[in-house]
Design a protein around this motif. Structure first.
Motif, short mmCIF file in Angstrom:
data_model
loop_
_atom_site.label_atom_id
_atom_site.label_comp_id
_atom_site.label_asym_id
_atom_site.label_seq_id
_atom_site.Cartn_x
_atom_site.Cartn_y
_atom_site.Cartn_z
N PHE A 350 0.81 -1.20 0.09
CA PHE A 350 0.07 0.03 0.08
C PHE A 350 1.03 1.10 0.07
CE2 PHE A 350 -3.28 2.84 2.64
CZ PHE A 350 -3.71 3.12 1.20
N TYR A 351 1.90 1.16 0.67
CA TYR A 351 2.81 2.37 0.60
C TYR A 351 3.34 2.51 -0.78
CZ TYR A 351 7.59 4.59 1.86
OH TYR A 351 8.57 5.61 1.98
N ARG A 352 3.62 1.46 -1.35
CA ARG A 352 4.20 1.65 -2.90
C ARG A 352 3.26 2.05 -3.56
NH1 ARG A 352 8.44 -3.36 -3.65
NH2 ARG A 352 8.93 -1.99 -5.41
N ARG A 353 1.69 1.65 -3.28
CA ARG A 353 0.75 2.13 -4.28
C ARG A 353 0.79 3.85 -4.19
NH1 ARG A 353 -1.86 4.98 -6.32
NH2 ARG A 353 -4.11 5.09 -6.47
N ALA A 354 1.05 4.30 -2.72
CA ALA A 354 0.92 5.54 -2.76
C ALA A 354 2.12 6.41 -3.30
CB ALA A 354 0.91 6.07 -0.98
N GLN A 355 3.10 5.76 -3.25
CA GLN A 355 4.47 6.21 -3.72
C GLN A 355 4.24 6.20 -5.50
OE1 GLN A 355 7.54 3.53 -2.20
NE2 GLN A 355 8.47 5.23 -1.45
N GLU A 356 3.43 5.73 -5.95
CA GLU A 356 3.12 5.48 -7.42
C GLU A 356 2.54 6.68 -7.58
OE1 GLU A 356 1.21 2.00 -8.96
OE2 GLU A 356 2.30 0.91 -7.77
N ASP A 357 1.94 7.36 -6.88
CA ASP A 357 1.36 8.89 -7.08
C ASP A 357 2.28 9.97 -7.10
OD1 ASP A 357 -0.14 11.25 -7.22
OD2 ASP A 357 -2.01 10.26 -6.00
N PRO A 358 2.49 10.43 -8.24
CA PRO A 358 3.58 11.42 -8.07
C PRO A 358 3.41 12.88 -7.29
CG PRO A 358 2.60 11.40 -10.34
CD PRO A 358 2.11 10.42 -9.63
N LEU A 359 1.94 12.95 -7.12
CA LEU A 359 1.71 14.11 -6.21
C LEU A 359 1.62 13.63 -4.71
CD1 LEU A 359 -0.39 16.19 -8.71
CD2 LEU A 359 2.09 15.94 -8.39
N VAL A 360 1.95 12.55 -4.28
CA VAL A 360 2.00 12.40 -2.90
C VAL A 360 3.55 12.36 -2.48
CG1 VAL A 360 1.59 11.02 -0.82
CG2 VAL A 360 -0.01 10.96 -2.76
N PHE A 361 4.15 13.43 -2.05
CA PHE A 361 5.52 13.57 -1.75
C PHE A 361 5.94 13.24 -0.37
CE2 PHE A 361 3.95 16.77 -4.72
CZ PHE A 361 4.96 16.66 -5.88
N PHE A 362 7.00 12.21 -0.47
CA PHE A 362 7.34 11.75 1.00
C PHE A 362 8.86 12.34 1.19
CE2 PHE A 362 4.42 8.72 -0.68
CZ PHE A 362 3.71 8.17 0.60
N THR A 363 8.96 12.42 2.54
CA THR A 363 10.16 12.76 2.75
C THR A 363 10.58 12.47 4.34
OG1 THR A 363 12.25 14.56 3.21
CG2 THR A 363 9.97 15.33 3.56
N LYS A 364 11.76 11.94 4.43
CA LYS A 364 12.25 11.78 5.98
C LYS A 364 12.45 13.31 6.64
CE LYS A 364 14.13 7.26 5.44
NZ LYS A 364 15.17 6.45 5.89
N GLY A 365 12.26 13.11 7.77
CA GLY A 365 12.65 14.43 8.38
C GLY A 365 12.00 14.73 9.97
N GLU A 366 12.43 15.47 10.59
CA GLU A 366 11.90 15.74 12.00
C GLU A 366 11.07 16.99 11.65
OE1 GLU A 366 11.95 14.30 15.24
OE2 GLU A 366 13.63 12.75 14.92
N VAL A 367 9.87 17.17 12.21
CA VAL A 367 9.25 18.62 12.24
C VAL A 367 9.57 19.21 13.17
CG1 VAL A 367 6.97 19.65 12.18
CG2 VAL A 367 7.51 17.51 10.84
N ARG A 368 10.40 20.30 12.98
CA ARG A 368 10.72 21.00 14.30
C ARG A 368 9.41 22.00 14.95
NH1 ARG A 368 16.07 23.49 12.78
NH2 ARG A 368 14.60 24.79 11.65
#
Lengths: 746, 119, 450
Positions: A350-368
């Motif tokens: 399912f994660y990969r399915r969401a990754q297939e959508d180019p307008l769902v942007f993922f990034t690692k990071g801490e939200v300050r």
């Protein structure tokens, strides 16, 4: 009755490594022994014939000097008498030098111990009484419904208590769900309606909506339940209980740095769920469409200051909501900022399915922090990702993926509160402290869930994260109250599927508890143990140690504080036996006397023989099987040790250690499961209790001018069998360095 | 291929690329300069086309001529030029080796009867 | 200490002056995804790039990446977000030699190797002008128009020359030097003039692009130089050219080891042809020559070199093409790859990759066909083949500054940049500091430079 029958197996090198004649003579010379036979191979056809023949003579007990029962079942139901297996193969022959005097002595001692057990153990009497075959399910969410369906499906009456007006819990708020079946790509509609319809159609099920549990007394098989219902109170009986009270979202108001409360455009996933169900997502502040939705994962989760654990579900919820929002408005963008995205198991698809959508942007990071601009604009400040250490992400809507807090009551606090109230009512010293306690804890006054009338408090004990504790991998659904099982998000952060599986599992456990109660058998981990403890109450000093230390709240107290047994709550761990300073608690086949006799049965070589004796108490859950496995793998260790299996380290009474030291043993080694926050103790508290008691023992040793190193605790997992021999040898070596016990010839 | 071998191969390649320059220099040093590359026509003759144009187009010109005369039986064009035919070239340029072959050889143009007399 | 992969950005941004001037905190940099850039990358080889989950396997297995700010992991993220500013000022995309060691190891089938190729294409497009031509060169549909335009250009030149009344002789040169055009419609003077014009256009487009790119590199990367003083220009250039001449970077490739040889054949084949071209173009001015200057006979050393170079080119192209087609079978034997349908497609090359191989092969093969037809005197077809050859050459020259072929300029520039500012390849660092470094830097796939 023809006394004790002793059969010695000569197979698997036993016959060649040991002097079987000597063993036979040793057995024949013991009290109560009838026939003694040596058989070439007990697990052969011929051996089975000998066994059957022996059993047909109806001996009072049979002692089989052979291999460990764990690896080779020998007896059948034909053998109705008590059977003692002496694992000569694993504990003596395969783990020590063949044809050696010390090995021979070891085998002799083990055989003697087996004979003593056979002789001294009394036939237990099961406590068989009427039980109520009804499962009480507290909580009508996904897990509760699944539990009710499972129990009703198995033919048991079910009473569901739901505090809300309708069944469903959080599932009612959730219109669409992440995929639950292959190929795990598409959102699914909520199955709630069909689940509820199925449930209410079942004649065995009674649903009390808008109701809570007022009080529960009794024991598994015989719980007396009192409900607060909209119309007043209802009393009923139940045999087993499933607590499926679910969770509450973590309070986002405690996350001010994430902008919650500062801007109406910062919402939680739970709020977004409602917004999505209502249609296109708009900014609450001005009603404009939210085109850039930023999801902040782990909002307060995996954070020691908030929720230290991962709720496992939030990431999938975010994936679902991102795809859902994109489906409603294909022009919108979703940003996901995560420490790392967790979609366990097949949900990776399912994660990969969401990754297939180019307008769902993922990034690692801490939200300050989430910055709210003057005009109400939002930007998420991110650090620690590959986007850079110091970046900000403008967004129309910020969604905080908050974690799950189990909806379980704080048993310890509630108990403290009720104790303080009782103290205040009774009067006497400590009034001020009681008042202070009441002031501090009054806010929790009405937060009880089960209202248990137990000595140890009204609810389930919690672990350090606030979940009702148990070993959640090895013993799922178990709690520290027998017959009460947790399911769903109150047990662990679970998704819908896991809740449904949990519900079924907990329902089956509750049914098992009922059926075991009906036959007077113990529950996990001493399955089917018949004999509850007995108390010689004439000598009881009302010290309350047994009632306090029982991990399962088995014992209540009467007005005079004498222990009152609820036999079906008991798991037979023997911790009360280990605790009792007056030694008045015993089981028919496990008592102070039996173990003391075992300890004393070993002949101690005198100080000139240079042959020390080390007593080992090995917990039968992990340490003792590990020893047997060590033997199976032919790992050798010192032949100076004499191992006595115990039910739990917590069941070791210090008198046994004192006896051993007085007898002239040179050291005592205690092998048990790991204690601490992530304890591996099968009875939860045994290892911790032993750690405390052994401190006292060491002080005693020091007072006697003995080295406190003579008593050592080693924590052993079953997988440690290959290193266990080395650890035993190290202890023996240390004892030899210290020198022999000076009390040997006393 | 190891790193060392690779470098060796590359170096051989670079040397190969330099060889034609070497050959050209040798060729130049042997010196054919001054002497005209093609033998001139007989004196007092006029070529049927300007000589430069003849250089680039004689191949097509001859084939066109062949087509007109042999296949279309049209002997009228360009005065009586057709009457002279192919052999008439030889009238003005008798030294085939110096006038035709030298250039053809250099350019690897190998002519035989069937280059023209076909189909 | 092994630097954790999460530190990459920290290390990129590290400033040598940080200690001396803690000063004030810079304003956070705004991140705004560019969906148009994302769309283009998705269409040019990055179709699976969304699958990247930032595990850094790619950066760990890459032998060419520098240790302190490894690629392609960060480029994958930037590509997913369409962060065009960072992508086009990133020198690392040109350090990648598309060996696909990362693609083979990628647990998600995101094909970082292809994504890097797409990024290079995007970089070339970004810096070149006119943008319309750049876009046309990046897509199959555009190629049709470029071919037609090239044909039209040639036709126009041919007709235009006719109309001006200049004679063949004038365009071909004269005097004692005889030069016979292959096809009188395209006398050599015309072709030389035409191709010199196109070549000048290429040089202008590439030159401007390189200038812009160098500025972008200097502006971003040099705000945090990894070395205080840059190396001298001469030294840097020598080192950069050395890397090209010896193909050193290809040597660390694990999964396409033969590509070093194939690429070498193409490069040196091209160089050979260029040398011959230079000879032929200047023939009429060359004091060494007299008599018939072209066509060249088969035995002529220049002709021999040309044919040899042509064969090398075709061989190199075929080698690389076959390697590319066999990747699926070699890297995922038995088709055993996990993952979802369509996501883990075999990396058999992007459009840009095949365009380049195809164009070069077409140029050489049409040339050989033309030569053959000429030798066997098949006059009817040889002009057609020659026309095809001319059109393909023109097409190649037109797309040169916009296609993968532009790497000959951009990669050289990138080499020059990293040599000047001392950014080191991991393999080179390891070779120098071994074996001490091998303890300090545990690798997923220890592999010696062959």
């Amino acid at each position: 009755m023809s006394g004790i029958a002793v059969l010695l197996c000569e197979g698997c090198e036993l016959g060649s490594a040991l002097d079987m004649g000597a063993l036979t003579r040793l057995a024949s010379g013991q009290q109560g022994v009838g026939t003694v036979k040596s058989v070439p191979c007990l697990c052969s056809e011929a051996g089975a014939d000998v066994l059957r023949e022996c059993a047909s003579d109806e001996p009072s007990a049979m002692v089989l000097g052979a291999c460990a029962a764990r690896f080779m079942p020998l007896t059948t139901k034909d053998c109705r008498c008590r059977i003692e297996r002496v694992a000569l193969r694993e504990l003596a022959v395969w783990s020590h030098e063949a044809r050696h005097d010390e090995t021979q002595a070891l085998a002799g001692d083990y055989l003697r111990m087996g004979l003593i057990r056979a002789l001294k153990s009394a036939a237990p009497e099961p406590d068989v009484r009427e039980v109520e075959r009804t499962v009480l399910v507290v909580g009508g969410g996904a897990a509760g419904i699944a539990a009710a369906l499972a129990a009703a499906g198995a033919g048991y009456r079910v009473v569901v208590v739901e505090q809300g007006a309708e069944l469903g819990g959080w599932l009612r708020e959730t219109k669409r769900l992440p995929p639950s079946r292959a190929p795990y790509r598409d959102l699914e509609p909520s199955p709630l309606d069909s689940l509820v319809n199925e449930l209410v159609s079942l004649p065995l099920v009674t649903v009390h909506a808008g109701a809570t549990v007022a009080r529960i007394t009794g024991e598994p098989g015989r719980f007396e339940v009192e409900l607060r219902t909209p119309g007043g109170t209802t009393a009923l009986r139940a045999g087993g209980i499933v607590q499926a009270t679910g969770f509450t979202p973590y309070d986002a108001n405690r996350l001010p740095h994430l902008g919650y409360g500062d801007s109406p455009d910062v919402v939680t996933t739970f709020e977004l769920e409602r917004m999505l169900a209502a249609g296109p997502v708009c900014r609450p502040s001005n009603g404009q469409p939210a085109r850039r939705i930023a999801f902040v994962q782990c909002a307060g989760s995996r954070d020691p200051a908030h929720l230290p654990y991962c709720s496992t579900v939030c990431c999938r919820t975010t994936l679902k909501q991102a795809l859902w929002a994109r489906e409603i408005d294909p022009d919108c963008e979703a940003y996901v900022v995560a420490k790392d995205l967790r979609s366990p198991g097949v949900h990776e698809a399912f994660y990969r399915r969401a990754q297939e959508d180019p307008l769902v942007f993922f990034t690692k990071g801490e939200v300050r922090r989430v910055k709210v601009g003057k005009s109400g604009s939002l930007s998420v400040e991110i650090t620690g990702g590959l986007l850079g250490d110091d970046v900000e992400l403008p967004a129309d809507l910020v969604v905080l993926a908050v974690g799950m807090v189990p909806r379980a009551s704080n048993n310890d606090a509630l108990r403290e509160l009720s104790d303080a109230r009782a103290a205040l009512a009774k009067g006497g010293p400590g009034q001020a402290a009681a008042e202070e306690t009441i002031r501090r804890l009054e806010v929790l006054a009405d937060t009880g869930t089960l209202g248990l009338g137990y000595r140890q408090g009204p609810d389930l004990p919690l672990d350090r994260y606030g979940f009702p504790d148990s070993h959640f991998i090895c013993f799922p659904y178990e709690t520290r109250r027998t017959g009460i099982y947790t399911a769903g998000a109150v047990r662990a952060p679970n998704d819908l599927e896991a809740c449904c599986i949990d519900g079924q599992g907990a329902a089956l456990k509750a049914i098992q508890a009922i059926e075991h109660a009906a036959e007077g058998l113990a529950m996990h981990p001493r399955w089917g143990d018949v004999a509850p403890p007995t108390f010689n109450l004439q000598r009881c000093t009302q010290c309350k140690r047994c009632t306090e230390e029982c991990p399962f709240g088995t014992l209540d107290e009467d007005e005079r504080c004498t222990p009152k047994l609820n036999s079906t709550r008991c798991r037979r761990c023997g911790i009360c036996l280990g605790a009792c300073p007056e030694r008045i608690i015993s089981f028919p086949d496990y008592s102070i006397d039996i173990v003391s006799t075992l300890v004393k049965s070993v002949p101690i070589p005198d100080e000139f023989e240079e042959s020390p004796r080390i007593l080992v108490f090995a917990c039968e859950n992990d340490a003792y099987p590990a020893l047997e496995m060590a033997g199976l793998h032919r790992h050798t260790y010192s032949a100076y040790v004499r191992v006595i299996p115990v039910r739990c380290l917590g069941s070791v009474n210090v008198i046994w250690i004192a006896d051993a030291m007085a007898m002239g043993y040179d050291g005592v080694l205690l092998l048990g499961c790991k204690p601490g926050d992530d304890t591996q103790c099968h009875f939860m508290r045994g290892s911790d209790l032993m750690a405390t008691r052994s401190e006292n023992v060491k002080q005693k040793l020091t007072q006697l001018a003995l080295e406190d190193e003579r008593v050592r605790i080693e924590y052993v997992a079953i997988t440690d069998f290959s290193t266990l021999g080395g650890r035993i040898d190290a202890f023996v070596e240390r004892i030899q360095e210290i020198g022999l016990n000076p009390f040997k010839d006393v | 291929m190891t790193n060392g071998n690779y470098r060796r191969v590359v170096m051989v390649g670079l040397v190969v690329m330099g060889l034609p320059v070497l050959f050209s220099l040798v060729d130049y040093a042997r010196g054919a300069e001054g002497e005209p590359f093609l033998a001139p026509a007989k004196p007092d003759t006029a070529c049927i086309l300007e000589s430069a144009a003849m250089r680039y187009t004689h191949m097509t010109f001859l084939k066109d001529l062949r087509d007109r005369v042999v296949r279309e039986e049209n002997r009228s064009a360009e005065g009586d030029l057709d009457a002279r035919g192919m052999n008439s070239c030889r009238g003005c340029h008798p030294d085939r080796a110096a006038f035709c072959d030298r250039c053809h050889d250099r350019a690897s143009v190998r002519l035989d009867c069937f280059d023209c007399h076909k189909y | 200490m092994v630097p954790s992969v999460g530190d990459e950005t920290t290390m990129v941004k590290r400033s040598p002056h940080r200690d001396s001037a803690p000063a004030k905190k810079p304003r956070p940099k705004r991140v705004v995804p560019d969906r148009e850039v994302v769309r283009r990358l998705l269409g040019s080889g990055g179709d699976a790039m969304g699958q990247c989950m930032q595990c850094a396997t790619c950066s760990a297995v890459c032998e060419l990446t520098p240790d302190d700010a490894p690629f392609p992991r960060k480029e994958m993220l930037w590509a997913q977000w369409g962060l065009v500013d960072r992508l086009v000022s990133d020198v690392d995309i040109w350090l990648c030699h598309e060996c696909h060691d990362c693609t083979v190891r990628c647990p998600r089938g995101a094909r970082p190797g292809d994504v890097m190729a797409a990024l290079r294409q995007a970089c070339v497009s970004h810096y070149s002008f006119p943008q319309g031509l750049a876009r046309a060169a990046a897509a199959p549909a555009g190629l049709v128009w470029i071919v037609l335009a090239s044909a039209a250009l040639l036709a126009a030149a041919s007709i235009g020359w006719d109309a001006t009344g200049v004679t063949v002789a004038e365009l071909t040169g004269g005097g004692t030097r005889i030069a016979i055009p292959f096809w009188t419609r395209f006398p050599h003077g015309l072709l030389i003039a035409l191709f010199l014009t196109v070549f000048a256009f290429d040089v202008a487009v590439l030159g401007l692009g390189m200038r812009r790119y160098w500025r972008a590199l200097s502006a971003t990367a040099l705000s945090a130089p990894t070395r205080a003083t840059p190396n001298a220009w001469g030294q840097s250039l020598r080192a950069a050219l050395g890397r090209i001449v010896w193909h050193d970077d290809f040597a660390s490739c694990q999964h396409e080891a033969r590509r070093r040889f194939g690429h070498g054949l193409v490069v040196y084949g091209t160089v050979g042809l260029m040398v011959v071209d230079l000879w032929v173009v200047t023939a009429r001015q060359n004091p060494l020559l007299s008599g018939l200057v072209y066509p060249l006979g088969l035995a002529d050393p220049w002709k021999l070199l040309a044919n040899l170079a042509g064969v090398a080119l075709v061989m190199g192209c075929v080698m690389m093409g076959i390697e590319r087609l066999r990747r699926r079978e070699r890297w995922f034997p038995g088709g055993k790859w996990s993952g979802l349908e369509g996501v883990r497609r075999a990396p058999s090359g992007t459009y840009g990759d095949w365009l380049l191989l195809g164009l070069i092969s077409t140029v050489v093969l049409t040339g050989f066909v033309t030569e053959g037809l000429h030798l066997f005197r098949v006059d009817e077809l040889r002009y057609a083949a020659y026309a095809a050859h001319l059109v393909s050459v023109t097409t190649l020259f037109v797309v040169l500054p916009y296609s993968k072929l532009a790497h000959l300029a951009y990669r050289t520039l990138a080499f020059l940049f990293v040599e000047r500012y001392g950014l080191r390849r991991r393999a080179a660092v390891r070779a120098e500091t071994a074996p001490a470094a091998s303890c300090a830097q545990p690798k997923l796939s220890p592999q010696e430079v062959p």
